[in-house]
Motif scaffolding. Structure first.
Motif, mmCIF file in Angstrom:
data_model
loop_
_atom_site.group_PDB
_atom_site.id
_atom_site.type_symbol
_atom_site.label_atom_id
_atom_site.label_comp_id
_atom_site.label_asym_id
_atom_site.label_seq_id
_atom_site.Cartn_x
_atom_site.Cartn_y
_atom_site.Cartn_z
ATOM 1 N N THR A 261 46.746 61.273 46.391
ATOM 2 C CA THR A 261 46.981 61.338 44.944
ATOM 3 C C THR A 261 46.065 62.356 44.266
ATOM 4 N N VAL A 262 45.423 63.211 45.063
ATOM 5 C CA VAL A 262 44.479 64.194 44.532
ATOM 6 C C VAL A 262 44.947 65.600 44.896
ATOM 7 N N ARG A 263 44.922 66.480 43.927
ATOM 8 C CA ARG A 263 45.196 67.896 44.139
ATOM 9 C C ARG A 263 43.912 68.661 43.852
ATOM 10 N N ALA A 264 43.832 69.872 44.390
ATOM 11 C CA ALA A 264 42.617 70.661 44.218
ATOM 12 C C ALA A 264 42.957 72.108 43.895
ATOM 13 N N ALA A 265 42.052 72.721 43.155
ATOM 14 C CA ALA A 265 42.125 74.158 42.886
ATOM 15 C C ALA A 265 40.770 74.755 43.245
ATOM 16 N N LEU A 266 40.814 75.880 43.926
ATOM 17 C CA LEU A 266 39.618 76.597 44.326
ATOM 18 C C LEU A 266 39.585 77.888 43.521
ATOM 19 N N ASP A 267 38.568 78.017 42.679
ATOM 20 C CA ASP A 267 38.486 79.156 41.758
ATOM 21 C C ASP A 267 39.819 79.359 41.022
ATOM 22 N N GLN A 268 40.364 78.266 40.510
ATOM 23 C CA GLN A 268 41.560 78.214 39.666
ATOM 24 C C GLN A 268 42.859 78.557 40.397
ATOM 25 N N GLU A 269 42.877 78.394 41.718
ATOM 26 C CA GLU A 269 44.090 78.604 42.503
ATOM 27 C C GLU A 269 44.388 77.328 43.288
ATOM 28 N N LEU A 270 45.603 76.777 43.139
ATOM 29 C CA LEU A 270 45.973 75.567 43.856
ATOM 30 C C LEU A 270 45.887 75.785 45.359
ATOM 31 N N VAL A 271 45.258 74.823 46.044
ATOM 32 C CA VAL A 271 45.068 74.936 47.493
ATOM 33 C C VAL A 271 45.212 73.565 48.143
ATOM 34 N N ASP A 272 45.376 73.575 49.463
ATOM 35 C CA ASP A 272 45.394 72.335 50.236
ATOM 36 C C ASP A 272 43.968 71.838 50.433
ATOM 37 N N LEU A 273 43.845 70.547 50.745
ATOM 38 C CA LEU A 273 42.516 69.964 50.910
ATOM 39 C C LEU A 273 41.796 70.472 52.155
ATOM 40 N N ASP A 274 42.517 71.048 53.109
ATOM 41 C CA ASP A 274 41.868 71.581 54.305
ATOM 42 C C ASP A 274 41.442 73.045 54.143
ATOM 43 N N THR A 275 41.530 73.555 52.923
ATOM 44 C CA THR A 275 41.143 74.933 52.632
ATOM 45 C C THR A 275 39.623 75.102 52.729
ATOM 46 N N PRO A 276 39.167 76.150 53.431
ATOM 47 C CA PRO A 276 37.719 76.424 53.488
ATOM 48 C C PRO A 276 37.166 76.745 52.098
ATOM 49 N N LEU A 277 35.949 76.290 51.835
ATOM 50 C CA LEU A 277 35.302 76.574 50.556
ATOM 51 C C LEU A 277 34.854 78.025 50.469
ATOM 52 N N GLY A 278 34.428 78.585 51.583
ATOM 53 C CA GLY A 278 33.987 79.981 51.577
ATOM 54 C C GLY A 278 32.939 80.226 50.505
ATOM 55 N N ALA A 279 33.130 81.273 49.740
ATOM 56 C CA ALA A 279 32.181 81.633 48.685
ATOM 57 C C ALA A 279 32.670 81.190 47.309
ATOM 58 N N ALA A 280 33.499 80.173 47.269
ATOM 59 C CA ALA A 280 34.051 79.695 45.991
ATOM 60 C C ALA A 280 32.945 79.270 45.044
ATOM 61 N N ARG A 281 33.203 79.477 43.766
ATOM 62 C CA ARG A 281 32.242 79.068 42.732
ATOM 63 C C ARG A 281 32.658 77.780 42.046
ATOM 64 N N GLU A 282 33.967 77.424 42.144
ATOM 65 C CA GLU A 282 34.457 76.267 41.399
ATOM 66 C C GLU A 282 35.558 75.557 42.176
ATOM 67 N N VAL A 283 35.470 74.233 42.172
ATOM 68 C CA VAL A 283 36.518 73.378 42.719
ATOM 69 C C VAL A 283 36.917 72.412 41.619
ATOM 70 N N ALA A 284 38.211 72.269 41.401
ATOM 71 C CA ALA A 284 38.713 71.318 40.405
ATOM 72 C C ALA A 284 39.579 70.293 41.113
ATOM 73 N N PHE A 285 39.420 69.030 40.720
ATOM 74 C CA PHE A 285 40.219 67.933 41.263
ATOM 75 C C PHE A 285 41.023 67.302 40.145
ATOM 76 N N PHE A 286 42.285 67.008 40.427
ATOM 77 C CA PHE A 286 43.177 66.430 39.414
ATOM 78 C C PHE A 286 44.327 65.725 40.115
ATOM 79 N N PRO A 287 45.025 64.833 39.380
ATOM 80 C CA PRO A 287 46.189 64.154 39.961
ATOM 81 C C PRO A 287 47.362 65.117 40.066
ATOM 82 N N PRO A 288 48.381 64.762 40.854
ATOM 83 C CA PRO A 288 49.574 65.611 40.946
ATOM 84 C C PRO A 288 50.164 65.843 39.569
ATOM 85 N N MET A 289 50.689 67.032 39.380
ATOM 86 C CA MET A 289 51.289 67.387 38.094
ATOM 87 C C MET A 289 52.781 67.060 38.126
ATOM 88 N N THR A 290 53.258 66.640 37.010
ATOM 89 C CA THR A 290 54.692 66.418 36.863
ATOM 90 C C THR A 290 55.209 67.390 35.810
#
Length: 81
Positions: free
Chosen positions: A50-79
């Protein structure tokens, strides 16, 4: 790294954002680290389907590497509508 929480995740954790130092390799690893912090995080991330994520404001899967990201956002699925 800046971590942002939206909607019911923000309500359960009690924060809209925070700075986090992490050794996590992926977003899923970061979630696992956060869940270890205390019961609020554990409850918020209890069902990661029930959780979605964005890495530096780009939607990504939870298995995405963090790399040099500066920001991670967590939110529920969008409708839409």
């Amino acid at each position: 790294m800046r971590v942002l929480y939206f909607a019911w995740l923000r309500e359960r954790i009690g924060l809209g954002r925070e700075e986090v130092e992490t050794e996590a390799a992926t977003i899923a690893d970061l979630i696992a680290e956060l869940r270890q912090r205390d019961a609020r995080y554990d409850a918020a991330f209890a069902d990661v389907t029930t959780v979605r994520a964005a890495l530096d404001q780009e939607l990504v899967d939870l298995d995405t590497p963090l790399g040099a990201a500066r920001e991670v956002a967590f939110f529920p699925p969008m409708t839409g509508g």
